[in-house]
Design a protein around this motif. Structure first.
Motif, PDB file in Angstrom:
ATOM      1  N   LEU A  94      -3.968  -7.707  -0.277  1.00 14.93           N
ATOM      2  CA  LEU A  94      -4.033  -7.640   0.922  1.00 14.93           C
ATOM      3  C   LEU A  94      -4.376  -6.577   1.764  1.00 14.93           C
ATOM      4  CD1 LEU A  94      -3.907 -10.019   2.761  1.00 14.93           C
ATOM      5  CD2 LEU A  94      -1.413  -9.463   3.163  1.00 14.93           C
ATOM      6  N   PHE A  95      -4.049  -5.398   1.477  1.00 17.54           N
ATOM      7  CA  PHE A  95      -4.209  -4.238   2.299  1.00 17.54           C
ATOM      8  C   PHE A  95      -5.169  -3.317   1.420  1.00 17.54           C
ATOM      9  CE2 PHE A  95      -0.107  -5.548   4.381  1.00 17.54           C
ATOM     10  CZ  PHE A  95      -0.690  -5.935   5.412  1.00 17.54           C
ATOM     11  N   ALA A  96      -5.751  -3.704   0.401  1.00 22.15           N
ATOM     12  CA  ALA A  96      -6.822  -2.889  -0.175  1.00 22.15           C
ATOM     13  C   ALA A  96      -7.758  -2.193   0.566  1.00 22.15           C
ATOM     14  CB  ALA A  96      -7.658  -3.770  -1.269  1.00 22.15           C
ATOM     15  N   ASN A  97      -8.004  -0.719   0.257  1.00 20.69           N
ATOM     16  CA  ASN A  97      -8.999  -0.104   0.883  1.00 20.69           C
ATOM     17  C   ASN A  97     -10.352   0.253  -0.060  1.00 20.69           C
ATOM     18  OD1 ASN A  97      -8.028   2.178  -0.345  1.00 20.69           O
ATOM     19  ND2 ASN A  97      -6.926   2.599   1.127  1.00 20.69           N
ATOM     20  N   LYS A  98     -11.118   1.061   0.411  1.00 19.15           N
ATOM     21  CA  LYS A  98     -12.480   1.307  -0.257  1.00 19.15           C
ATOM     22  C   LYS A  98     -11.922   2.327  -1.894  1.00 19.15           C
ATOM     23  CE  LYS A  98     -14.236   4.671   2.598  1.00 19.15           C
ATOM     24  NZ  LYS A  98     -15.414   5.264   3.366  1.00 19.15           N
ATOM     25  N   SER A  99     -10.924   2.994  -1.514  1.00 17.86           N
ATOM     26  CA  SER A  99     -10.643   3.957  -2.314  1.00 17.86           C
ATOM     27  C   SER A  99      -9.981   3.147  -3.527  1.00 17.86           C
ATOM     28  CB  SER A  99      -9.648   4.813  -2.106  1.00 17.86           C
ATOM     29  OG  SER A  99      -8.216   4.363  -2.033  1.00 17.86           O
ATOM     30  N   ALA A 100      -9.207   1.972  -3.476  1.00 12.34           N
ATOM     31  CA  ALA A 100      -8.727   1.243  -4.279  1.00 12.34           C
ATOM     32  C   ALA A 100      -7.703   1.844  -5.198  1.00 12.34           C
ATOM     33  CB  ALA A 100      -9.686   0.291  -5.211  1.00 12.34           C
ATOM     34  N   THR A 101      -7.172   3.097  -4.888  1.00 15.57           N
ATOM     35  CA  THR A 101      -6.078   3.835  -5.483  1.00 15.57           C
ATOM     36  C   THR A 101      -4.844   3.971  -4.811  1.00 15.57           C
ATOM     37  OG1 THR A 101      -7.331   5.963  -4.633  1.00 15.57           O
ATOM     38  CG2 THR A 101      -8.103   4.998  -6.840  1.00 15.57           C
ATOM     39  N   HIS A 102      -4.782   3.930  -3.445  1.00 10.88           N
ATOM     40  CA  HIS A 102      -3.661   4.361  -2.584  1.00 10.88           C
ATOM     41  C   HIS A 102      -3.214   3.057  -1.632  1.00 10.88           C
ATOM     42  CE1 HIS A 102      -5.704   8.096  -3.520  1.00 10.88           C
ATOM     43  NE2 HIS A 102      -4.529   8.798  -3.417  1.00 10.88           N
ATOM     44  N   VAL A 103      -2.031   3.098  -1.566  1.00  9.38           N
ATOM     45  CA  VAL A 103      -1.436   2.317  -0.326  1.00  9.38           C
ATOM     46  C   VAL A 103      -0.659   3.098   0.730  1.00  9.38           C
ATOM     47  CG1 VAL A 103       0.714   1.642  -1.751  1.00  9.38           C
ATOM     48  CG2 VAL A 103      -0.320  -0.004  -0.150  1.00  9.38           C
ATOM     49  N   HIS A 104      -0.288   2.634   1.955  1.00 16.53           N
ATOM     50  CA  HIS A 104       0.223   3.224   2.972  1.00 16.53           C
ATOM     51  C   HIS A 104       1.764   2.786   2.507  1.00 16.53           C
ATOM     52  CE1 HIS A 104      -2.774   4.450   5.784  1.00 16.53           C
ATOM     53  NE2 HIS A 104      -3.616   3.473   5.560  1.00 16.53           N
ATOM     54  N   VAL A 105       2.533   4.088   2.762  1.00 21.23           N
ATOM     55  CA  VAL A 105       4.146   3.938   2.497  1.00 21.23           C
ATOM     56  C   VAL A 105       4.524   3.096   3.557  1.00 21.23           C
ATOM     57  CG1 VAL A 105       6.315   5.245   2.431  1.00 21.23           C
ATOM     58  CG2 VAL A 105       4.068   5.986   1.235  1.00 21.23           C
ATOM     59  N   SER A 106       3.843   2.987   4.834  1.00 24.61           N
ATOM     60  CA  SER A 106       4.425   2.213   5.866  1.00 24.61           C
ATOM     61  C   SER A 106       4.568   0.733   5.507  1.00 24.61           C
ATOM     62  CB  SER A 106       3.617   2.349   7.211  1.00 24.61           C
ATOM     63  OG  SER A 106       2.296   1.753   7.026  1.00 24.61           O
ATOM     64  N   HIS A 107       3.952   0.189   4.923  1.00 24.45           N
ATOM     65  CA  HIS A 107       4.179  -1.211   4.266  1.00 24.45           C
ATOM     66  C   HIS A 107       5.300  -1.437   3.581  1.00 24.45           C
ATOM     67  CE1 HIS A 107      -0.230  -1.859   5.584  1.00 24.45           C
ATOM     68  NE2 HIS A 107      -0.452  -1.218   4.399  1.00 24.45           N
ATOM     69  N   LEU A 108       6.141  -0.438   3.251  1.00 18.46           N
ATOM     70  CA  LEU A 108       7.143  -0.339   2.486  1.00 18.46           C
ATOM     71  C   LEU A 108       8.422  -0.958   3.351  1.00 18.46           C
ATOM     72  CD1 LEU A 108       8.689  -0.159  -0.261  1.00 18.46           C
ATOM     73  CD2 LEU A 108       8.988   2.025   0.315  1.00 18.46           C
ATOM     74  N   GLN A 109       8.263  -0.550   4.660  1.00 20.59           N
ATOM     75  CA  GLN A 109       8.980  -1.137   5.750  1.00 20.59           C
ATOM     76  C   GLN A 109       9.581  -2.704   5.552  1.00 20.59           C
ATOM     77  OE1 GLN A 109       8.349   0.644   9.515  1.00 20.59           O
ATOM     78  NE2 GLN A 109       7.182   2.289   8.551  1.00 20.59           N
ATOM     79  N   ALA A 110       8.393  -3.193   5.653  1.00 19.67           N
ATOM     80  CA  ALA A 110       8.509  -4.735   5.770  1.00 19.67           C
ATOM     81  C   ALA A 110       9.558  -5.567   4.337  1.00 19.67           C
ATOM     82  CB  ALA A 110       7.186  -5.431   5.283  1.00 19.67           C
ATOM     83  N   PHE A 111       9.961  -4.514   3.239  1.00 19.56           N
ATOM     84  CA  PHE A 111      10.582  -4.987   2.310  1.00 19.56           C
ATOM     85  C   PHE A 111      11.964  -4.244   2.189  1.00 19.56           C
ATOM     86  CE2 PHE A 111       5.890  -5.028   0.676  1.00 19.56           C
ATOM     87  CZ  PHE A 111       6.129  -6.466   0.755  1.00 19.56           C
ATOM     88  N   ARG A 112      12.272  -3.746   3.263  1.00 19.79           N
ATOM     89  CA  ARG A 112      13.841  -3.104   3.525  1.00 19.79           C
ATOM     90  C   ARG A 112      14.744  -4.188   3.337  1.00 19.79           C
ATOM     91  NH1 ARG A 112      15.536   1.290   5.467  1.00 19.79           N
ATOM     92  NH2 ARG A 112      13.664   1.687   6.494  1.00 19.79           N
ATOM     93  N   ASP A 113      14.573  -5.446   4.030  1.00 20.76           N
ATOM     94  CA  ASP A 113      15.379  -6.642   3.696  1.00 20.76           C
ATOM     95  C   ASP A 113      14.475  -7.736   2.874  1.00 20.76           C
ATOM     96  OD1 ASP A 113      17.018  -8.730   3.488  1.00 20.76           O
ATOM     97  OD2 ASP A 113      17.564  -8.495   5.851  1.00 20.76           O
ATOM     98  N   LEU A 114      14.536  -7.773   1.571  1.00 23.19           N
ATOM     99  CA  LEU A 114      13.753  -8.671   0.953  1.00 23.19           C
ATOM    100  C   LEU A 114      13.985 -10.144   1.605  1.00 23.19           C
ATOM    101  CD1 LEU A 114      13.852  -7.225  -2.756  1.00 23.19           C
ATOM    102  CD2 LEU A 114      11.969  -7.064  -0.891  1.00 23.19           C
ATOM    103  N   THR A 115      15.326 -10.516   1.890  1.00 26.39           N
ATOM    104  CA  THR A 115      15.228 -11.938   2.353  1.00 26.39           C
ATOM    105  C   THR A 115      14.492 -12.394   3.550  1.00 26.39           C
ATOM    106  OG1 THR A 115      17.260 -11.342   3.745  1.00 26.39           O
ATOM    107  CG2 THR A 115      17.659 -11.978   1.358  1.00 26.39           C
ATOM    108  N   ILE A 116      13.763 -11.269   4.188  1.00 27.69           N
ATOM    109  CA  ILE A 116      12.942 -11.809   5.390  1.00 27.69           C
ATOM    110  C   ILE A 116      11.564 -11.378   5.338  1.00 27.69           C
ATOM    111  CG2 ILE A 116      14.952 -11.549   6.834  1.00 27.69           C
ATOM    112  CD1 ILE A 116      13.871  -8.999   8.042  1.00 27.69           C
ATOM    113  N   ALA A 117      11.241 -10.889   3.978  1.00 28.79           N
ATOM    114  CA  ALA A 117       9.781 -10.544   3.855  1.00 28.79           C
ATOM    115  C   ALA A 117       8.930 -11.528   3.913  1.00 28.79           C
ATOM    116  CB  ALA A 117       9.725  -9.802   2.355  1.00 28.79           C
ATOM    117  N   GLY A 118       9.537 -13.087   3.662  1.00 33.56           N
ATOM    118  CA  GLY A 118       8.564 -14.062   3.705  1.00 33.56           C
ATOM    119  C   GLY A 118       8.475 -14.756   5.170  1.00 33.56           C
ATOM    120  N   TRP A 119       8.959 -14.041   6.127  1.00 30.07           N
ATOM    121  CA  TRP A 119       9.080 -14.834   7.451  1.00 30.07           C
ATOM    122  C   TRP A 119       7.535 -13.841   8.121  1.00 30.07           C
ATOM    123  CZ3 TRP A 119      14.728 -14.602   9.313  1.00 30.07           C
ATOM    124  CH2 TRP A 119      15.616 -15.169   8.419  1.00 30.07           C
TER     125      TRP A 119
END
Length: 142
Positions: A94-119
């Motif tokens: 979903l958040f791939a970039n042209k390097s295809a080797t890295h991902v932003h750590v900021s996306h990890l914030q969405a998974f702090r509470d896994l019960t609401i990640a699907g919302w």
């Protein structure tokens, strides 16, 4: 033929991602904030997190995430393993970039509470990211 653009309806019907829900604001993190998130949510040591973010800034390498995932599974830290897997999945798809080797750590914030990640409206966030990447690709390199 005219202009063609990808719409939220296309995202919903082709990718089967939710387009309605909470919208997470993924702001870039400084290195210190990224380290705190990695330590807290992926259960890595501060030294390991600093070494990885020192190489990549507010990003982590996808290979590093695969290694962390394997270690979390071996240690049966299932919540940290799930967060690691999901962050890797976002970086590869979903958040791939042209390097295809890295991902932003900021996306990890969405998974702090896994019960609401699907919302979250992942389809809308993915469309925004795609348009941002298309914008970057279309800029002149002069």
């Amino acid at each position: 033929m005219g202009e063609v653009s990808i719409t939220l309806d296309n995202v919903a019907s082709l990718l089967h991602l939710p387009i309605v829900g909470a919208f997470h604001d993924f702001q870039p993190l400084c290195t210190d904030e990224a380290v705190v998130l990695l330590v807290e949510l992926l259960m890595v040591s501060t030294e390991v997190a600093m070494a990885e973010t020192g190489q990549c800034g507010g990003h982590v390498r996808l290979q590093w995430l695969r290694d962390v995932y394997q270690r979390r599974c071996q240690m049966q830290h299932w919540t940290a393993a799930a967060r690691t897997y999901l962050l890797h999945l976002l970086g590869c798809t979903l958040f791939a970039n042209k390097s295809a080797t890295h991902v932003h750590v900021s996306h990890l914030q969405a998974f702090r509470d896994l019960t609401i990640a699907g919302w979250y409206a992942w389809g809308a966030a993915g469309l925004v990211h795609m348009y941002d990447q298309l914008n970057d690709a279309s800029l002149s390199t002069r």
